[in-house]
Motif scaffolding. Structure first.
Motif, PDB file in Angstrom:
ATOM      1  N   THR A   1       0.852  -1.187   0.000  1.00  0.00           N
ATOM      2  CA  THR A   1       0.000   0.000   0.000  1.00  0.00           C
ATOM      3  C   THR A   1       0.888   1.238   0.000  1.00  0.00           C
ATOM      4  O   THR A   1       1.870   1.295   0.740  1.00  0.00           O
ATOM      5  CB  THR A   1      -0.907   0.020   1.239  1.00  0.00           C
ATOM      6  OG1 THR A   1      -1.742  -1.140   1.209  1.00  0.00           O
ATOM      7  CG2 THR A   1      -1.787   1.259   1.268  1.00  0.00           C
ATOM      8  N   VAL A   2       0.543   2.205  -0.852  1.00  0.00           N
ATOM      9  CA  VAL A   2       1.216   3.503  -0.859  1.00  0.00           C
ATOM     10  C   VAL A   2       0.159   4.545  -0.501  1.00  0.00           C
ATOM     11  O   VAL A   2      -0.788   4.774  -1.257  1.00  0.00           O
ATOM     12  CB  VAL A   2       1.864   3.813  -2.224  1.00  0.00           C
ATOM     13  CG1 VAL A   2       2.436   5.221  -2.244  1.00  0.00           C
ATOM     14  CG2 VAL A   2       2.954   2.788  -2.540  1.00  0.00           C
ATOM     15  N   ASP A   3       0.322   5.146   0.684  1.00  0.00           N
ATOM     16  CA  ASP A   3      -0.620   6.142   1.187  1.00  0.00           C
ATOM     17  C   ASP A   3      -0.301   7.526   0.656  1.00  0.00           C
ATOM     18  O   ASP A   3       0.862   7.871   0.453  1.00  0.00           O
ATOM     19  CB  ASP A   3      -0.572   6.177   2.721  1.00  0.00           C
ATOM     20  CG  ASP A   3      -1.073   4.891   3.344  1.00  0.00           C
ATOM     21  OD1 ASP A   3      -2.202   4.485   3.045  1.00  0.00           O
ATOM     22  OD2 ASP A   3      -0.304   4.290   4.129  1.00  0.00           O
ATOM     23  N   PHE A   4      -1.353   8.339   0.457  1.00  0.00           N
ATOM     24  CA  PHE A   4      -1.192   9.744   0.075  1.00  0.00           C
ATOM     25  C   PHE A   4      -1.258  10.554   1.367  1.00  0.00           C
ATOM     26  O   PHE A   4      -2.289  10.567   2.031  1.00  0.00           O
ATOM     27  CB  PHE A   4      -2.320  10.180  -0.852  1.00  0.00           C
ATOM     28  CG  PHE A   4      -2.293   9.567  -2.232  1.00  0.00           C
ATOM     29  CD1 PHE A   4      -1.640   8.370  -2.492  1.00  0.00           C
ATOM     30  CD2 PHE A   4      -2.947  10.184  -3.266  1.00  0.00           C
ATOM     31  CE1 PHE A   4      -1.627   7.815  -3.765  1.00  0.00           C
ATOM     32  CE2 PHE A   4      -2.945   9.642  -4.549  1.00  0.00           C
ATOM     33  CZ  PHE A   4      -2.274   8.458  -4.791  1.00  0.00           C
TER      34      PHE A   4
ATOM     35  N   GLN B   1       6.364   4.003   1.104  1.00  0.00           N
ATOM     36  CA  GLN B   1       5.082   3.676   1.724  1.00  0.00           C
ATOM     37  C   GLN B   1       4.112   4.849   1.703  1.00  0.00           C
ATOM     38  O   GLN B   1       2.908   4.655   1.863  1.00  0.00           O
ATOM     39  CB  GLN B   1       5.293   3.231   3.170  1.00  0.00           C
ATOM     40  CG  GLN B   1       6.102   1.973   3.289  1.00  0.00           C
ATOM     41  CD  GLN B   1       6.341   1.595   4.742  1.00  0.00           C
ATOM     42  OE1 GLN B   1       5.969   2.290   5.662  1.00  0.00           O
ATOM     43  NE2 GLN B   1       6.985   0.460   4.934  1.00  0.00           N
ATOM     44  N   THR B   2       4.646   6.069   1.532  1.00  0.00           N
ATOM     45  CA  THR B   2       3.826   7.277   1.552  1.00  0.00           C
ATOM     46  C   THR B   2       4.341   8.239   0.498  1.00  0.00           C
ATOM     47  O   THR B   2       5.552   8.374   0.316  1.00  0.00           O
ATOM     48  CB  THR B   2       3.896   7.957   2.940  1.00  0.00           C
ATOM     49  OG1 THR B   2       3.518   7.014   3.932  1.00  0.00           O
ATOM     50  CG2 THR B   2       2.972   9.154   3.012  1.00  0.00           C
ATOM     51  N   VAL B   3       3.407   8.925  -0.173  1.00  0.00           N
ATOM     52  CA  VAL B   3       3.785   9.953  -1.145  1.00  0.00           C
ATOM     53  C   VAL B   3       3.064  11.256  -0.821  1.00  0.00           C
ATOM     54  O   VAL B   3       1.971  11.250  -0.246  1.00  0.00           O
ATOM     55  CB  VAL B   3       3.461   9.538  -2.601  1.00  0.00           C
ATOM     56  CG1 VAL B   3       4.327   8.380  -3.045  1.00  0.00           C
ATOM     57  CG2 VAL B   3       1.998   9.225  -2.785  1.00  0.00           C
ATOM     58  N   VAL B   4       3.703  12.348  -1.180  1.00  0.00           N
ATOM     59  CA  VAL B   4       3.080  13.670  -1.147  1.00  0.00           C
ATOM     60  C   VAL B   4       2.661  13.949  -2.582  1.00  0.00           C
ATOM     61  O   VAL B   4       3.466  13.810  -3.507  1.00  0.00           O
ATOM     62  CB  VAL B   4       4.067  14.738  -0.642  1.00  0.00           C
ATOM     63  CG1 VAL B   4       3.453  16.116  -0.724  1.00  0.00           C
ATOM     64  CG2 VAL B   4       4.517  14.416   0.774  1.00  0.00           C
TER      65      VAL B   4
END
Length: 133
Positions: A44-47, A96-99
């Protein structure tokens, strides 16, 4: 069997040998990598700076990934937008997280935002990226 968290998945993207999807409106602001043989979420890649009001589609131009938060069944939304982030983020298994950048838009000829369920010209359900458009 499809992962239950994807009961209402909406967009689908195949990139870097992986299948990615997201849920429709009200779901998490994230893209999920899915194992096509089992239907299970494997990553999962969260925004970090976005919400999922009504996500409808995902695409790429080979450099960036675009997620369309433009579902508008009643024609009353004034916050239509497309989120954008570098494709490399999906290709790097440690991310794991992107802006995301936000591309806000509206329909220039829409002047009435009175809700009219499923009978409006202001609902978008899909998109493609072609060259620089």
């Amino acid at each position: 069997m499809l992962d239950p968290s994807l009961a209402e998945n909406s967009g689908l993207l195949y990139v870097g040998g992986a299948v990615w999807t997201h849920t429709d409106g009200g779901g998490p602001a994230a893209l999920m990598q899915v194992d096509p043989s089992t239907g299970q979420v494997t990553r999962t890649v969260d925004f970090s700076n976005a919400t999922n009001v009504d996500w409808e589609d995902v695409t790429t131009d080979g450099t960036h990934v675009y997620v369309g938060d433009f579902g508008n069944n009643s024609g009353s939304r004034t916050d239509l937008r497309i989120f954008r982030f570098p494709l490399d983020s999906l290709l790097d298994p440690t991310v794991q997280t992107v802006v995301v950048d936000t591309i806000a838009f509206n329909y220039a000829d829409q002047t009435d935002f009175t809700p009219t369920q499923f009978s409006t010209n202001w609902d978008m359900e899909a998109m493609i990226a072609l060259d620089d458009t």
